[in-house]
Write a protein that holds these residues in place. Structure first.
Motif, mmCIF file in Angstrom:
data_model
loop_
_atom_site.group_PDB
_atom_site.id
_atom_site.type_symbol
_atom_site.label_atom_id
_atom_site.label_comp_id
_atom_site.label_asym_id
_atom_site.label_seq_id
_atom_site.Cartn_x
_atom_site.Cartn_y
_atom_site.Cartn_z
ATOM 1 N N ILE A 25 1.134 -1.271 -0.134
ATOM 2 C CA ILE A 25 0.093 0.007 -0.431
ATOM 3 C C ILE A 25 0.959 1.097 -0.192
ATOM 4 C CG2 ILE A 25 -1.651 1.694 1.543
ATOM 5 C CD1 ILE A 25 -2.825 -1.393 2.396
ATOM 6 N N MET A 28 3.060 1.523 -3.907
ATOM 7 C CA MET A 28 1.577 1.911 -4.151
ATOM 8 C C MET A 28 1.442 3.816 -4.817
ATOM 9 S SD MET A 28 -0.266 1.633 -7.237
ATOM 10 C CE MET A 28 0.517 0.070 -7.402
ATOM 11 N N SER A 29 0.733 3.574 -3.356
ATOM 12 C CA SER A 29 0.721 5.499 -3.489
ATOM 13 C C SER A 29 2.221 6.571 -3.576
ATOM 14 C CB SER A 29 0.500 5.422 -1.212
ATOM 15 O OG SER A 29 -0.299 4.574 -0.560
ATOM 16 N N MET A 31 4.640 5.442 -5.375
ATOM 17 C CA MET A 31 4.961 6.165 -6.935
ATOM 18 C C MET A 31 3.702 6.783 -7.334
ATOM 19 S SD MET A 31 5.268 1.252 -8.082
ATOM 20 C CE MET A 31 4.005 0.610 -6.536
ATOM 21 N N LEU A 32 2.749 6.186 -6.871
ATOM 22 C CA LEU A 32 1.524 7.731 -7.644
ATOM 23 C C LEU A 32 2.189 8.869 -7.685
ATOM 24 C CD1 LEU A 32 -1.469 8.256 -8.457
ATOM 25 C CD2 LEU A 32 -2.057 7.780 -6.550
ATOM 26 N N THR A 35 5.210 9.813 -9.299
ATOM 27 C CA THR A 35 4.768 10.094 -11.380
ATOM 28 C C THR A 35 3.916 11.732 -11.128
ATOM 29 O OG1 THR A 35 4.612 7.810 -11.410
ATOM 30 C CG2 THR A 35 3.911 9.328 -13.188
ATOM 31 N N PHE A 36 3.048 11.587 -10.107
ATOM 32 C CA PHE A 36 2.480 12.827 -9.985
ATOM 33 C C PHE A 36 3.356 14.019 -9.739
ATOM 34 C CE2 PHE A 36 -0.134 16.591 -8.171
ATOM 35 C CZ PHE A 36 -0.878 16.339 -9.191
ATOM 36 N N VAL A 39 5.193 15.201 -13.021
ATOM 37 C CA VAL A 39 4.507 15.762 -14.063
ATOM 38 C C VAL A 39 4.521 17.369 -12.805
ATOM 39 C CG1 VAL A 39 2.170 16.518 -14.985
ATOM 40 C CG2 VAL A 39 2.974 13.813 -15.044
ATOM 41 N N ARG A 42 7.803 19.194 -13.353
ATOM 42 C CA ARG A 42 8.525 19.059 -15.058
ATOM 43 C C ARG A 42 7.715 20.093 -15.953
ATOM 44 N NH1 ARG A 42 6.946 14.343 -17.354
ATOM 45 N NH2 ARG A 42 4.950 15.023 -18.544
ATOM 46 N N TYR A 43 6.210 20.291 -15.076
ATOM 47 C CA TYR A 43 5.475 22.100 -15.402
ATOM 48 C C TYR A 43 5.287 23.196 -14.544
ATOM 49 C CZ TYR A 43 4.251 19.366 -19.789
ATOM 50 O OH TYR A 43 3.723 18.618 -20.837
ATOM 51 N N GLU A 53 11.318 7.500 -12.360
ATOM 52 C CA GLU A 53 10.893 6.356 -13.095
ATOM 53 C C GLU A 53 11.344 5.431 -12.882
ATOM 54 O OE1 GLU A 53 10.043 7.479 -17.763
ATOM 55 O OE2 GLU A 53 10.758 5.302 -17.610
ATOM 56 N N SER A 56 10.153 4.124 -9.296
ATOM 57 C CA SER A 56 8.700 3.731 -9.673
ATOM 58 C C SER A 56 8.629 2.007 -10.462
ATOM 59 C CB SER A 56 7.941 4.296 -10.380
ATOM 60 O OG SER A 56 7.972 5.606 -9.735
ATOM 61 N N ARG A 57 9.921 1.496 -10.821
ATOM 62 C CA ARG A 57 9.367 0.522 -11.650
ATOM 63 C C ARG A 57 10.098 -0.288 -11.094
ATOM 64 N NH1 ARG A 57 12.802 2.095 -16.155
ATOM 65 N NH2 ARG A 57 13.839 0.815 -15.647
ATOM 66 N N PHE A 60 7.573 -1.402 -8.177
ATOM 67 C CA PHE A 60 6.635 -2.274 -9.572
ATOM 68 C C PHE A 60 6.870 -3.553 -8.985
ATOM 69 C CE2 PHE A 60 3.530 -2.660 -13.317
ATOM 70 C CZ PHE A 60 3.041 -2.738 -12.382
ATOM 71 N N VAL A 61 7.621 -3.940 -9.482
ATOM 72 C CA VAL A 61 9.119 -4.928 -9.909
ATOM 73 C C VAL A 61 7.845 -5.792 -8.068
ATOM 74 C CG1 VAL A 61 10.851 -6.549 -9.413
ATOM 75 C CG2 VAL A 61 9.891 -4.761 -11.524
ATOM 76 N N VAL B 51 7.883 -7.297 -16.214
ATOM 77 C CA VAL B 51 7.272 -6.192 -15.366
ATOM 78 C C VAL B 51 7.999 -5.260 -15.043
ATOM 79 C CG1 VAL B 51 6.290 -6.273 -12.731
ATOM 80 C CG2 VAL B 51 6.141 -8.355 -14.187
ATOM 81 N N PHE B 61 -2.475 3.120 -11.928
ATOM 82 C CA PHE B 61 -3.087 3.985 -11.606
ATOM 83 C C PHE B 61 -5.272 4.661 -12.151
ATOM 84 C CE2 PHE B 61 1.036 5.656 -11.686
ATOM 85 C CZ PHE B 61 1.757 5.270 -10.497
ATOM 86 N N ILE B 268 -6.536 0.920 -2.519
ATOM 87 C CA ILE B 268 -4.960 1.049 -2.714
ATOM 88 C C ILE B 268 -4.476 -0.827 -2.719
ATOM 89 C CG2 ILE B 268 -3.033 1.931 -2.442
ATOM 90 C CD1 ILE B 268 -3.585 4.299 -0.913
#
Lengths: 169, 429
Positions: A25, A28-29, A31-32, A35-36, A39, A42-43, A53, A56-57, A60-61, B51, B61, B268
């Motif tokens: 949990i 995953m949070s 990673m979210l 990633t956010f 973004v 960047r902007y 990245e 996160s990868r 994820f594995v 993966v 997501f 989640i």
């Protein structure tokens, strides 16, 4: 097998599962968030998070291989159960369960052995941006598959030993 | 030649009920060890390779985005909006299911999630208004099915990443068939309910439409953010999914204020485990796919199929039949990951566009998913309504018929899928 030993093992395993559950949990949070944030960075701040990245990868594995172990508990790996639902409760159904169980042992065993070899080989490399030894990343496979093995064994034993509800009664 | 044994082993394991991921891995391992005589570490290596992908991170997501929104009060508002549009007409509530299925499909990536979200509210609602239970269950299963076709779609992500086709184009391609199917289900509901005397609820007024549109405006903005963001080159599909999730959190907490902090860990965790199921199959399918490619199986199949199928329409119809059957048994993402790399080369030989082929594939699998005896979405509805799959299936026959007609229309008129990608498509990843 001794039933109280089985129950003791289940208890320890529950603790391991809970740890993985919460780690997943958080991972995953995270990673979210990464990633956010990347973004937004960047902007809004015109700066990317370089490692976003890669981190996160890697997470994820780990999440996938550890999660694969947890979902075995509820027979979560998708299968076509036309045959087994037809034979449920019959002696032939038990034989089928045993065959499916053995297939599972073989597959998990192959992943485990391959994973150990892979993790040892990859230890000499480091990741592209963070420079972490890649072995740490690849250890997700042997560790995930060994927990898979334990859960799979417990499921397999349950083919022969009645359910927990059964022996309390 | 060793490959027949490899395929035989694979299908035997699947038929016995060995999990799909294990079956893929074991049949591959058999070939690697005994025939190709390569090291077994290949299995783990390919699984890792599959993966270790930022693109696939879009899967959890998008699941999170859908979950945050449905728990954040979005479902109810989308249903209200759908109600203001079609509720007052014959078979009103049945049509509401189809229309809100399309709306919810635009924020959720799977049909099971759409079915569950819509069903949770509409099943009781329809029963209260006198619709019979079998019919209600059938309508919900059919209505939720477009969730996987209308973007975002997890299965389209799987297809796009696996065969290297623009996810943005695939998403745009999903709109046409999704809307066609949703509307044709409305039509069926109108006819059936007209016969059975199930009328509409309330009266139609533009004021109601406008008010409920405003109320669900924030939710309806989600697909605009996702598609617009990918197309505007603002972010990648994975980032779009992350932005959609955070956006879902935002409206759940601050706009509709129905999301609770204590729900989050469970939502989640659910996304994590659902992702794991798919990713583990994808991982095992990677080694399977490597063996197929190594042996040039897709090329052989392509040569064979092009020799027996006189033109692309015969090929597409054969594909439709194969995919419908597969779809009744295997989850759409799993079917996609196994079939797409084998069949896309054949489709390309016939000059079929990979975007068209991908969307058509998902349409087939989605229909298969609500077709008995197995149809996975039926289990979702069956679990909620406690009605047996056979009885739901009987109520669904008219819907399945119209969906098959839709499938034929989409097969023969590729513009339905390709219109939007051709109009806007610039081939962004």
């Amino acid at each position: 097998m001794n039933k109280s030993l089985l129950r003791f093992m289940t208890k320890i395993l529950d603790m391991v599962d809970k740890t993985i559950h919460w780690l997943s949990i958080f991972a995953m949070s995270f990673m979210l968030f990464l990633t956010f944030a990347n973004v937004i960075g960047r902007y809004v701040f015109s700066h990317s998070i370089i490692f976003s990245e890669e981190v996160s990868r890697i997470l994820f594995v780990w999440v996938v291989f550890l999660g694969a172990a947890i979902i075995i508990k509820d027979n979560g790996h998708v299968s076509v159960d036309l045959l087994s639902s037809k034979l449920k409760g019959k002696a032939s159904g038990k034989v089928l369960d045993i065959i499916i169980g053995i297939a599972g042992f073989l597959f998990i065993g192959i992943v485990f052995i391959g994973g150990i070899v892979l993790a040892n080989t990859m230890n000499m490399y480091s990741s592209a941006t963070l420079g972490i030894p890649m072995g740490y990343v690849y250890w997700a496979i042997p560790i995930g598959s060994s927990i898979m093995f334990i859960h799979h064994s417990l499921n397999f034993i349950k083919i022969f030993v009645p359910d927990e509800e059964g022996d309390k009664a | 030649m060793e490959y027949p044994a490899f395929f035989a082993l694979f299908f035997m394991l699947i038929a016995l009920g060995v999990p799909i991921a294990y079956s893929l891995g074991l049949s591959s391992a058999y070939l690697i060890i005994f025939k190709l005589q390569l090291p077994i570490v290949l299995v783990a290596q390919h699984m890792y390779g599959a993966v270790d992908s930022f693109s696939f991170l879009a899967i959890p997501f998008f699941m999170l985005a859908g979950a945050f929104m449905s728990y954040g009060g979005v479902t109810k508002r989308l249903i209200n909006f759908a109600f203001s549009l079609v509720g007052p007409f014959k078979g009103g509530l049945a049509q509401v299911v189809a229309v809100s299925g399309m709306f919810f499909g635009a924020i959720s990536g799977s049909s099971a999630a759409t079915t569950a979200a819509i069903g949770a509210i509409m099943i009781d609602e329809m029963e209260d208004k006198g619709y019979d239970r079998e019919f209600t269950a059938g309508v919900v299963a059919a209505g939720g099915m477009v969730g996987i076709i209308i973007p975002p779609s997890i299965t389209l992500v799987v297809y796009g990443v696996t065969v290297g086709v623009s996810i943005g184009d695939l998403f745009l391609g999903g709109f046409g068939p999704g809307i066609l199917m949703g509307l044709s289900m409305c039509l069926v509901s109108y006819v059936i309910c007209g016969k059975k005397g199930w009328g509409g609820e309330g009266t139609f007024s533009l004021k109601n439409v406008f008010r409920s549109f405003l109320d669900s405006f924030w939710a309806l903005l989600t697909p605009v953010i996702i598609i617009g963001g990918i197309y505007g080159g603002i972010f990648t599909p994975t980032e779009a999914a992350a932005v959609a999730s955070v956006y879902g959190l935002f409206i759940g907490f601050f706009v509709y204020k129905e999301l609770k902090l204590k729900d989050l860990p469970n939502l989640i965790a659910k996304a994590v485990y659902s992702t794991t199921v798919i990713m583990f199959i994808i991982a095992a399918a990677k080694i399977f796919g490597w063996i197929l490619t190594n042996a040039e199986i897709p090329q052989q199949i392509a040569a064979y199929v092009t020799s027996i199928a006189p033109n692309k329409y015969v090929f597409l119809l054969l594909m439709n039949a194969l995919l419908l059957v597969l779809g009744t048994m295997i989850n759409p993402s799993a079917a996609t990951i196994i079939i797409a790399p084998i069949m896309l080369p054949v489709a390309l030989k016939f000059g079929i566009d990979p975007v068209f082929f991908g969307v058509l594939m998902i349409v087939n699998l989605a229909i298969g998913n609500i077709t008995p005896p197995v149809g996975l979405d039926l289990f979702v509805v069956s679990a909620v309504t406690k009605i047996s799959i056979n009885r739901i299936a009987r109520a669904m026959v008219p819907y399945l018929m119209i969906l098959l007609v839709d499938l034929l229309i989409v097969t023969f008129f590729p513009q339905i899928i390709m219109f939007l990608p051709n109009l806007l498509g610039i081939g962004t990843g």
